[in-house]
Design an enzyme around this catalytic site. Structure first.
Site, short mmCIF file in Angstrom:
data_model
loop_
_atom_site.label_atom_id
_atom_site.label_comp_id
_atom_site.label_asym_id
_atom_site.label_seq_id
_atom_site.Cartn_x
_atom_site.Cartn_y
_atom_site.Cartn_z
N ASP A 296 0.82 -1.20 0.00
CA ASP A 296 0.00 0.00 0.00
C ASP A 296 0.86 1.26 0.00
O ASP A 296 0.60 2.20 -0.74
CB ASP A 296 -0.83 0.01 1.30
N LYS B 57 -11.61 6.40 9.81
CA LYS B 57 -11.53 6.66 8.37
C LYS B 57 -10.05 6.67 7.97
O LYS B 57 -9.33 7.62 8.25
CB LYS B 57 -12.19 8.01 8.06
N LEU C 28 -5.31 6.28 0.26
CA LEU C 28 -4.12 5.71 -0.37
C LEU C 28 -3.70 4.41 0.31
O LEU C 28 -2.95 3.63 -0.27
CB LEU C 28 -2.96 6.72 -0.33
N GLY D 299 -2.92 14.50 9.80
CA GLY D 299 -2.79 14.75 8.36
C GLY D 299 -2.16 16.11 8.12
O GLY D 299 -1.43 16.63 8.97
N SER D 300 -2.46 16.68 6.97
CA SER D 300 -1.81 17.92 6.59
C SER D 300 -2.45 19.14 7.27
O SER D 300 -3.57 19.07 7.76
CB SER D 300 -1.90 18.09 5.07
N THR E 2 -5.78 20.25 5.52
CA THR E 2 -6.96 19.45 5.87
C THR E 2 -7.30 19.67 7.35
O THR E 2 -8.48 19.71 7.71
CB THR E 2 -6.70 17.95 5.60
N GLY E 3 -6.27 19.83 8.18
CA GLY E 3 -6.51 20.09 9.61
C GLY E 3 -7.40 21.31 9.82
O GLY E 3 -8.30 21.31 10.66
N GLU F 257 -2.92 16.38 14.74
CA GLU F 257 -1.49 16.06 14.59
C GLU F 257 -1.15 16.38 13.15
O GLU F 257 -1.52 15.64 12.24
CB GLU F 257 -1.24 14.57 14.85
N CYS G 96 6.04 12.91 9.61
CA CYS G 96 5.68 14.27 10.04
C CYS G 96 6.81 14.93 10.82
O CYS G 96 7.02 16.13 10.73
CB CYS G 96 4.41 14.21 10.88
N GLU H 259 6.85 21.94 4.34
CA GLU H 259 6.97 20.50 4.48
C GLU H 259 6.91 19.86 3.10
O GLU H 259 5.96 20.08 2.35
CB GLU H 259 5.82 19.96 5.33
P1 NAD Z 1 -4.17 14.69 4.28
O1 NAD Z 1 -4.47 15.86 5.11
O2 NAD Z 1 -4.25 14.82 2.81
O3 NAD Z 1 -5.18 13.49 4.63
C1 NAD Z 1 -5.28 12.96 5.93
C2 NAD Z 1 -6.63 12.29 6.08
O4 NAD Z 1 -7.65 13.28 6.03
C3 NAD Z 1 -6.96 11.28 4.99
O5 NAD Z 1 -7.63 10.19 5.55
C4 NAD Z 1 -7.87 12.08 4.07
O6 NAD Z 1 -8.75 11.28 3.31
C5 NAD Z 1 -8.64 12.90 5.09
N1 NAD Z 1 -9.27 14.12 4.56
C6 NAD Z 1 -8.96 14.83 3.45
N2 NAD Z 1 -9.78 15.89 3.33
C7 NAD Z 1 -10.61 15.87 4.39
C8 NAD Z 1 -11.66 16.72 4.83
N3 NAD Z 1 -12.02 17.81 4.17
N4 NAD Z 1 -12.28 16.42 6.00
C9 NAD Z 1 -11.92 15.34 6.72
N5 NAD Z 1 -10.94 14.48 6.33
C10 NAD Z 1 -10.29 14.75 5.19
O7 NAD Z 1 -2.76 14.17 4.76
P2 NAD Z 1 -1.92 12.95 4.16
O8 NAD Z 1 -1.38 13.42 2.85
O9 NAD Z 1 -2.71 11.70 4.22
O10 NAD Z 1 -0.75 12.81 5.24
C11 NAD Z 1 0.39 13.57 5.21
C12 NAD Z 1 0.32 14.65 6.25
O11 NAD Z 1 0.08 14.09 7.52
C13 NAD Z 1 1.63 15.38 6.37
O12 NAD Z 1 1.41 16.77 6.44
C14 NAD Z 1 2.20 14.88 7.69
O13 NAD Z 1 3.08 15.75 8.32
C15 NAD Z 1 0.96 14.65 8.49
N6 NAD Z 1 1.22 13.70 9.58
C16 NAD Z 1 1.32 14.17 10.87
C17 NAD Z 1 1.61 13.30 11.92
C18 NAD Z 1 1.76 13.81 13.33
O14 NAD Z 1 1.78 13.01 14.24
N7 NAD Z 1 1.86 15.11 13.57
C19 NAD Z 1 1.77 11.94 11.66
C20 NAD Z 1 1.66 11.49 10.36
C21 NAD Z 1 1.38 12.38 9.32
#
Ligand code: NAD
Length: 491
Positions: A90, A176, A180, A229-230, A233-234, A251, A285, A384
């Site tokens: 994956d 959820k 990917l 996540g990013s 999106t956060g 996070e 991250c 990043e």
């Molecule tokens: P992303 O924000 O694209 O997606 C994260 C998740 O959010 C996915 O499941 C995605 O489907 C979901 N998502 C997307 N849009 C959404 C919305 N509008 N509402 C709710 N959920 C939604 O991030 P990514 O590309 O999957 O992961 C990479 C990012 O995650 C990097 O910025 C990385 O630094 C961060 N990250 C942080 C930590 C930490 O502990 N601080 C750990 C791992 C990854």
């Protein structure tokens, strides 16, 4: 892989009837598909979780919940090889790294089993009041239904960081995973079913962020949203949760510095610098992607670092001895490549990498990349990138190092390498980050708090802090028998 989602203890087809492809990033081939869930599925999943929470699950003892957590840990341990292989297919990471992740995943469930047992004793604490006619207690209770949204870089481990404490606290949940990397989240549902976790306690809905994540965040029956996540999106998650004033923990990303002083052993420093940026292909991250080196040792250190980076074995993560796999997806490959193109166009000097390795014509591979003396205002120093890309600069002295390190809107992690004990203590205090590593970079333990400041997020995961995310505190105060209020002159 099944094209189903897991709701209320049952495998079911998603309402849309549609599916999304699973692409192996090492070969670019489609290896299966998974269900494309939507808002209707979230509605069903939240309703199943609510029913479970208000049913017997909300009243289970910490000891009972610990048993489920232990059993989940045992199955994960038994199936370590199988689960690790799914992560490689994956995500693309080397198998050795994936095996480590799965071991940590089991460890996380086992750790929270311990905290679930402790919670049983510590969930009621007396509160001392100045008025002796009253008696008060603080009671720790599960928050309710939790919405858990995770990224793709450590698929099963990120699920564990949320699911394990949420189960320990007594919450019911909807998980959820990233579109990917959905395979191991579905396996987690299968394992939960196998150990007879009550129906509706853990629901897993796969699909895109907009179709599945967004409706989960804005659902009014969700009492806690935990997101990794990013930053972008956060923000969207926080806005959606604000509608119902739902508590959110975030996070998010980082651009963490690693500071190397001129008293270090160069080989040891190189080892940690490499670990900090090339482990998991730099899709971490907390990756220490900004290297700050004291002027006097910059040249010899960079020479050793470039030599070591060029020796990394790159290829399909399932091939024995591979140390660097492909980036997770075509999208991520294009995003990182675009950063590299812009940096080259700006005239930034590459010490190594910046291209696809010549021997790999397929797969989302990028050679380990190091940029030299990167200006502070360039995007590869500030943003990043989330790939195997290191930006390096020099510093003069301690003050300069702290100034450069802290000049970032992120604040997830920072690492320092020096043999000077006093300096280590000073730096630990001065660096603005949620995590400071001294003479190392990246070691992560489920006992220790994890999380960042600034754009890196809100709240802490792991340890007892991670459990707090899923608990609420209730005040229970009683008036002692036989006492009189006497305010209105009655009674
Ligand atoms: P992303 O924000 O694209 O997606 C994260 C998740 O959010 C996915 O499941 C995605 O489907 C979901 N998502 C997307 N849009 C959404 C919305 N509008 N509402 C709710 N959920 C939604 O991030 P990514 O590309 O999957 O992961 C990479 C990012 O995650 C990097 O910025 C990385 O630094 C961060 N990250 C942080 C930590 C930490 O502990 N601080 C750990 C791992 C990854």
């Amino acid at each position: 892989m099944r094209e189903e989602i897991y709701i209320g203890g049952q495998w079911c087809r998603p309402s849309s009837g549609g599916s999304l492809p699973i692409i192996n990033p090492a070969t670019e081939e489609k290896i299966g598909s998974f269900a494309a869930g939507n808002a209707e599925d979230i509605e069903r999943a939240v309703s199943a979780a609510t029913k479970a929470f208000h049913g017997s699950w909300g009243h289970t003892s910490g000891r009972e919940r610990a048993c489920f957590l232990e059993q989940i840990a045992q199955v994960i341990e038994r199936e370590q090889e199988h689960l690790a292989r799914l992560e490689v297919l994956d995500n693309g990471k080397p198998l050795a790294e994936a095996l480590w992740d799965i071991e940590d995943t089991a460890g996380c469930f086992r750790y929270y089993a311990g905290l679930a047992r402790e919670l049983e004793e510590g969930c009621v604490s007396p509160v001392e009041l100045p008025d002796p006619r009253f008696q008060s207690q603080a009671v720790r209770e599960p928050a309710g239904v939790a919405g858990l949204i995770i990224p793709w870089n450590y698929p099963m481990l990120m699920a564990a960081w949320k699911v394990a404490p949420a189960l320990a606290a007594g919450c019911a949940m909807v998980l959820k995973p990233s579109e990917l990397t959905s395979m191991t989240a579905l396996e987690l549902a299968r394992i939960a079913h196998q150990v007879h976790l009550p129906a509706g306690v853990l629901n897993v809905v796969t699909g895109t962020g907009l179709e599945v994540g967004a409706p989960l965040c804005r659902h009014q029956d969700v009492q806690k949203v935990a997101f990794t996540g990013s930053v972008e999106t956060g923000r969207a998650v926080m806005k959606a949760a604000a509608e119902n004033i739902t508590p959110v923990s975030l996070e998010l990303g980082g651009k963490s510095p690693i500071l190397v002083f001129d008293d270090v052993d160069l080989d040891t420093a190189v080892e940690w610098i490499m670990f900090g940026i090339f482990w998991n292909k730099g899709e971490v991250c907390s990756a220490t992607s900004r290297l700050l080196v004291q002027q006097g040792i910059y040249e010899p250190l960079m020479k050793k670092l470039v030599d070591a980076a060029e020796k990394l074995r790159i290829g399909d993560g399932l091939t024995e001895g591979i140390q660097l796999g492909p980036l997770v997806s075509q999208g991520q490959y294009e995003k990182v490549s675009a950063y590299l193109q812009r940096a080259k166009a700006q005239g930034l000097k590459l010490l190594t990498g910046g291209v696809r390795p010549a021997h790999l014509s397929k797969g989302y591979f990028l050679a380990p990349t190091i940029f030299d003396q990167v200006p502070e205002d360039s995007e590869i120093w500030r943003e990043e990138i989330f790939g195997p890309v290191l930006a390096a600069r020099t510093f003069e002295d301690e003050l300069d190092a702290i100034g450069q390190a802290n000049k970032s809107r992120f604040g997830l992690a920072a690492a320092v390498m020096t043999q000077d004990e006093d300096r280590l203590l000073r730096m630990a205090r001065a660096l603005r980050a949620g995590i400071v590593w001294l003479n190392c970079s990246q070691p992560t333990f489920c006992e220790a708090p994890w999380g960042g400041r600034g754009l890196s997020g809100i709240g802490r995961e792991l340890g007892p802090w991670g459990l707090e995310n899923y608990l609420e505190t209730k005040q229970v105060t009683r008036f002692r028998d036989g006492e009189k209020l006497g305010w209105y002159g009655i009674g």
